[in-house]
Design an enzyme around this catalytic site. Structure first.
Site, short mmCIF file in Angstrom:
data_model
loop_
_atom_site.label_atom_id
_atom_site.label_comp_id
_atom_site.label_asym_id
_atom_site.label_seq_id
_atom_site.Cartn_x
_atom_site.Cartn_y
_atom_site.Cartn_z
N LYS A 82 0.83 -1.20 0.00
CA LYS A 82 0.00 0.00 0.00
C LYS A 82 0.87 1.25 0.00
CE LYS A 82 -0.38 -0.37 5.02
NZ LYS A 82 -1.29 -0.45 6.18
N TYR A 98 17.85 30.10 6.88
CA TYR A 98 16.79 30.81 7.58
C TYR A 98 17.04 30.85 9.08
CZ TYR A 98 13.71 30.83 3.47
OH TYR A 98 13.14 31.06 2.23
#
Length: 352
Positions: free
Chosen positions: A47, A256
């Site tokens: 899956k 950042y």
């Protein structure tokens, strides 16, 4: 053409980031888990597009290794798998009204988990099916009382299954409780075969294997329990191309928030990789690239900075990420499942 590769004016466009996928390791992991299950057959949960690796490549290699039972979550996944897996395919989330036409037309079995699904399948003239029984997880599944009530009488049940809630904690008291509860249901409900264990459940021993095991995480290089640490081989290695190498003076910051200051004159490589690709910000301090080169500063959407002062790295080089799932899970607070299935579509997936 692999995922993340495309075409522009007829030319194949490559991606600056890739997943190197070890097909031999995938097959070896399946064989290891199959052996641990003793006489039980060993299937595979494929899956979420083969846990993010690409179901087509996963199924092809597991089929070659000998796997004949595959499990997906929904009917869209089943449709994509039909041409790849001529063996047994089951849909774990059952069957909705919208799925019935597809379910009745093909050889894929629904895993029925509610009285409404049982009625829908019976009234629609459905044939072979699987059934999920809840033995203590309280997620999907009929209760033991429902399963033994006569609700399932007359159904052609291929696999009666349940799912362990705490198999990754070998000493958890719920494990033997669920095993014993499943034995009781299996004694009352006829089926061709019975299945309880996922990857971690396989490691609990032969009492949990029954007739069929359903590994997922362990196939893809995840380590389900400490006992599996020396048995499971790594399958996935992300790698990214260096966009730029820049000189950073001592004391200058990178990224950042200016969260990293160069402790010395440094060389910093910027690679095509970031949290949009599943390498989330929380992983930043624990990320190591080839040769132990550390990520520095914050992970951003598309870029990661790496201290390559002690490495021979230039623009255009590829740097592999050390993607040891247990260590990264422990460092980030994410599960190994999240780390695998979060790997984005911008990676080119290459079987090596």
């Amino acid at each position: 053409m692999t995922r993340a590769a495309g075409r522009a004016n007829g030319a194949i466009v490559s991606s600056p980031l890739r997943l190197d996928l070890d097909g031999d390791a995938l097959a070896a992991n399946w064989r290891t888990l199959a052996a641990r299950g003793g006489s039980a057959a060993c299937g595979a949960a494929v899956k979420a597009d083969g846990y993010g690796l690409g179901a087509a490549g996963v199924v092809a290699r597991l089929w070659e290794a000998g796997c004949r039972d595959f499990f997906v979550s929904n009917w869209a996944e089943a449709a994509a798998l039909l041409a790849l897996a001529p063996g047994s395919v089951a849909v774990l989330h059952g069957v909705r009204d919208e799925d019935m036409a597809q379910a009745l037309a093909g050889a894929v079995r629904p895993v029925l988990s509610t009285p409404a699904q049982v009625k829908r399948w019976r009234d629609g003239g459905g044939g072979a099916c699987d059934v999920m029984v809840d033995t203590g997880m309280n997620r999907l599944g009929l209760s033991a009382a429902q399963a033994a009530s006569g609700l399932l009488d007359g159904l052609a049940i291929t696999t009666l299954m349940s799912h362990l809630a705490c198999a990754d904690e070998p000493d958890h008291p719920l494990n033997p409780q669920q095993r014993d509860a499943f034995r009781a249901v299996a004694a009352a409900v006829p089926a061709q075969r019975y299945s309880l264990a996922n990857s971690a459940g396989i490691m609990l021993g032969p009492d949990y294997a029954f007739d069929l095991t359903r590994p997922g995480l362990g196939l893809y290089g995840g380590v389900p329990t400490s006992d599996a640490a020396g048995l499971i081989r790594r399958v996935v290695t992300p790698a990214a191309e260096v966009l730029q190498v820049r000189d950073v003076s001592a004391g200058a910051s990178v990224g950042y928030g200016a969260t990293w200051d160069a402790p010395r004159p440094s060389r910093v490589a910027i690679v095509n990789l970031g949290y949009a690709d599943g390498i989330v910000r929380g992983l930043g301090p624990s990320l190591r690239f080839a040769g132990g080169l550390p990520a520095i500063g914050r992970v951003s959407m598309d870029l990661i900075a790496i201290d390559v002062t002690d490495g021979d790295v230039g623009a255009g080089d590829w740097l592999a990420l050390d993607f040891g799932l247990p260590a990264l899970a422990a460092a980030s607070g994410l599960s190994q499942y999240e780390l695998l299935t979060g790997l984005g579509d911008r990676f080119e997936r290459r079987w090596v």
